[in-house]
Design a protein around this motif. Sequence first.
Motif, PDB file in Angstrom:
ATOM      1  N   GLU A  70      50.657   5.757  23.388  1.00 62.03           N
ATOM      2  CA  GLU A  70      49.690   5.842  22.279  1.00 62.03           C
ATOM      3  C   GLU A  70      49.801   7.187  21.584  1.00 62.03           C
ATOM      4  O   GLU A  70      50.739   7.937  21.835  1.00 62.03           O
ATOM      5  CB  GLU A  70      48.259   5.540  22.789  1.00 62.03           C
ATOM      6  CG  GLU A  70      47.887   6.200  24.090  1.00 62.03           C
ATOM      7  CD  GLU A  70      47.723   7.668  23.981  1.00 62.03           C
ATOM      8  OE1 GLU A  70      46.893   8.089  23.179  1.00 62.03           O
ATOM      9  OE2 GLU A  70      48.417   8.419  24.686  1.00 62.03           O
ATOM     10  N   LEU A  71      48.832   7.496  20.753  1.00 62.73           N
ATOM     11  CA  LEU A  71      48.912   8.688  19.916  1.00 62.73           C
ATOM     12  C   LEU A  71      49.045   9.977  20.717  1.00 62.73           C
ATOM     13  O   LEU A  71      49.879  10.838  20.413  1.00 62.73           O
ATOM     14  CB  LEU A  71      47.665   8.743  19.020  1.00 62.73           C
ATOM     15  CG  LEU A  71      47.539   9.943  18.081  1.00 62.73           C
ATOM     16  CD1 LEU A  71      48.766  10.071  17.194  1.00 62.73           C
ATOM     17  CD2 LEU A  71      46.277   9.804  17.235  1.00 62.73           C
ATOM     18  N   MET A  72      48.245  10.133  21.761  1.00 68.40           N
ATOM     19  CA  MET A  72      48.281  11.371  22.545  1.00 68.40           C
ATOM     20  C   MET A  72      49.619  11.526  23.272  1.00 68.40           C
ATOM     21  O   MET A  72      50.192  12.619  23.329  1.00 68.40           O
ATOM     22  CB  MET A  72      47.124  11.362  23.550  1.00 68.40           C
ATOM     23  CG  MET A  72      46.849  12.694  24.183  1.00 68.40           C
ATOM     24  SD  MET A  72      46.305  13.896  22.946  1.00 68.40           S
ATOM     25  CE  MET A  72      46.319  15.376  23.936  1.00 68.40           C
TER      26      MET A  72
ATOM     27  N   GLY B 215      52.354   5.869  17.293  1.00 69.61           N
ATOM     28  CA  GLY B 215      51.408   6.028  18.405  1.00 69.61           C
ATOM     29  C   GLY B 215      50.012   5.578  18.033  1.00 69.61           C
ATOM     30  O   GLY B 215      49.299   4.971  18.844  1.00 69.61           O
ATOM     31  N   LEU B 216      49.623   5.871  16.783  1.00 70.37           N
ATOM     32  CA  LEU B 216      48.297   5.450  16.324  1.00 70.37           C
ATOM     33  C   LEU B 216      48.163   3.926  16.335  1.00 70.37           C
ATOM     34  O   LEU B 216      47.101   3.398  16.676  1.00 70.37           O
ATOM     35  CB  LEU B 216      48.051   5.995  14.915  1.00 70.37           C
ATOM     36  CG  LEU B 216      46.731   5.575  14.255  1.00 70.37           C
ATOM     37  CD1 LEU B 216      45.533   6.071  15.056  1.00 70.37           C
ATOM     38  CD2 LEU B 216      46.663   6.092  12.813  1.00 70.37           C
ATOM     39  N   LYS B 217      49.248   3.236  15.977  1.00 70.23           N
ATOM     40  CA  LYS B 217      49.197   1.769  16.005  1.00 70.23           C
ATOM     41  C   LYS B 217      48.897   1.265  17.421  1.00 70.23           C
ATOM     42  O   LYS B 217      48.103   0.331  17.605  1.00 70.23           O
ATOM     43  CB  LYS B 217      50.533   1.187  15.526  1.00 70.23           C
ATOM     44  CG  LYS B 217      50.808   1.406  14.044  1.00 70.23           C
ATOM     45  CD  LYS B 217      52.197   0.876  13.674  1.00 70.23           C
ATOM     46  CE  LYS B 217      52.534   1.196  12.224  1.00 70.23           C
ATOM     47  NZ  LYS B 217      53.931   0.804  11.880  1.00 70.23           N
ATOM     48  N   ILE B 218      49.519   1.885  18.419  1.00 69.21           N
ATOM     49  CA  ILE B 218      49.251   1.488  19.811  1.00 69.21           C
ATOM     50  C   ILE B 218      47.805   1.797  20.181  1.00 69.21           C
ATOM     51  O   ILE B 218      47.125   0.983  20.834  1.00 69.21           O
ATOM     52  CB  ILE B 218      50.210   2.223  20.778  1.00 69.21           C
ATOM     53  CG1 ILE B 218      51.668   1.932  20.436  1.00 69.21           C
ATOM     54  CG2 ILE B 218      49.913   1.822  22.218  1.00 69.21           C
ATOM     55  CD1 ILE B 218      52.081   0.503  20.617  1.00 69.21           C
ATOM     56  N   SER B 219      47.314   2.967  19.750  1.00 68.01           N
ATOM     57  CA  SER B 219      45.919   3.333  20.045  1.00 68.01           C
ATOM     58  C   SER B 219      44.954   2.317  19.436  1.00 68.01           C
ATOM     59  O   SER B 219      43.996   1.883  20.086  1.00 68.01           O
ATOM     60  CB  SER B 219      45.610   4.730  19.485  1.00 68.01           C
ATOM     61  OG  SER B 219      46.381   5.712  20.130  1.00 68.01           O
TER      62      SER B 219
ATOM     63  N   LEU C  19      47.730  18.278  14.651  1.00 66.88           N
ATOM     64  CA  LEU C  19      47.968  17.089  13.829  1.00 66.88           C
ATOM     65  C   LEU C  19      47.393  15.839  14.503  1.00 66.88           C
ATOM     66  O   LEU C  19      46.789  14.987  13.836  1.00 66.88           O
ATOM     67  CB  LEU C  19      49.478  16.905  13.596  1.00 66.88           C
ATOM     68  CG  LEU C  19      49.861  15.658  12.792  1.00 66.88           C
ATOM     69  CD1 LEU C  19      49.212  15.668  11.408  1.00 66.88           C
ATOM     70  CD2 LEU C  19      51.389  15.556  12.665  1.00 66.88           C
ATOM     71  N   ALA C  20      47.561  15.747  15.840  1.00 69.30           N
ATOM     72  CA  ALA C  20      46.999  14.592  16.554  1.00 69.30           C
ATOM     73  C   ALA C  20      45.482  14.557  16.385  1.00 69.30           C
ATOM     74  O   ALA C  20      44.892  13.487  16.155  1.00 69.30           O
ATOM     75  CB  ALA C  20      47.362  14.668  18.035  1.00 69.30           C
ATOM     76  N   GLY C  21      44.848  15.749  16.468  1.00 66.64           N
ATOM     77  CA  GLY C  21      43.397  15.804  16.271  1.00 66.64           C
ATOM     78  C   GLY C  21      42.997  15.355  14.881  1.00 66.64           C
ATOM     79  O   GLY C  21      41.990  14.660  14.709  1.00 66.64           O
ATOM     80  N   LEU C  22      43.794  15.743  13.886  1.00 66.90           N
ATOM     81  CA  LEU C  22      43.495  15.327  12.511  1.00 66.90           C
ATOM     82  C   LEU C  22      43.640  13.815  12.341  1.00 66.90           C
ATOM     83  O   LEU C  22      42.864  13.185  11.609  1.00 66.90           O
ATOM     84  CB  LEU C  22      44.419  16.062  11.537  1.00 66.90           C
ATOM     85  CG  LEU C  22      44.170  17.576  11.400  1.00 66.90           C
ATOM     86  CD1 LEU C  22      45.250  18.211  10.520  1.00 66.90           C
ATOM     87  CD2 LEU C  22      42.792  17.847  10.825  1.00 66.90           C
TER      88      LEU C  22
END
Length: 218
Positions: free
Chosen positions: A169-171, A17-21, A190-193
Amino acid sequence: MSWLNDWVGFLPEMLDGLKISLLVAGVAILAGYPVGLVLGLMVSSAHVVVRTVGLVLVEAGRGAPALVILYIVYYGLPSIGITFESITAACIGLAFSAAAYSSEMFRAGIQSVPRGQLEAADALGLERSSTFRRIVLPQGLRSAVPGLMGVAIQVFQGTSLAYGIAVPELMKTAYNIGSQDFNYLKVFVLAGLVYAGVSVPATWITVYFERRMSRRYA
């Protein structure tokens, strides 16, 4: 320990998800900053019509919440026959927002160039286009760098809004993981971190550049 074990299990999906963000943020920044430069020049223009159009676009981009812009692009434009995939719509919406906010950075950077340099260029007989290209623009862009980095962080964090138009994405990934057992707390922590893991170092880099710029022009 159970949280740590769960986080280790969640991380591979979260990083996808982070990669998409990061992809959405990168495209929005690369597309938004050139438009922001044009808007900044329009707002600084002596021509009333050009300046008014620039102001309207900038205020629209700054005044409307980014989520509303995303909804207009993804859900609104199809009613007039313009359709985008969710990721493309997210890139367009966030690029517009990035352009509006970065335009102020570009405008301030350009206006920070000492007037004496412009007068010296006139005295040397340089044409206005040459003065702008060789004197104003390089210094203005350099002064705008710290502010533009701040806008970039804002755009990255704004990618979480793309969840509203089904971008994976990440969220969105965190929500999908949490919905498996409805234990959202540990997933969203964890998403916030993960968001902080990108935003905080980027903020430190921005502060470092700001201090260097301050020392250079002190």
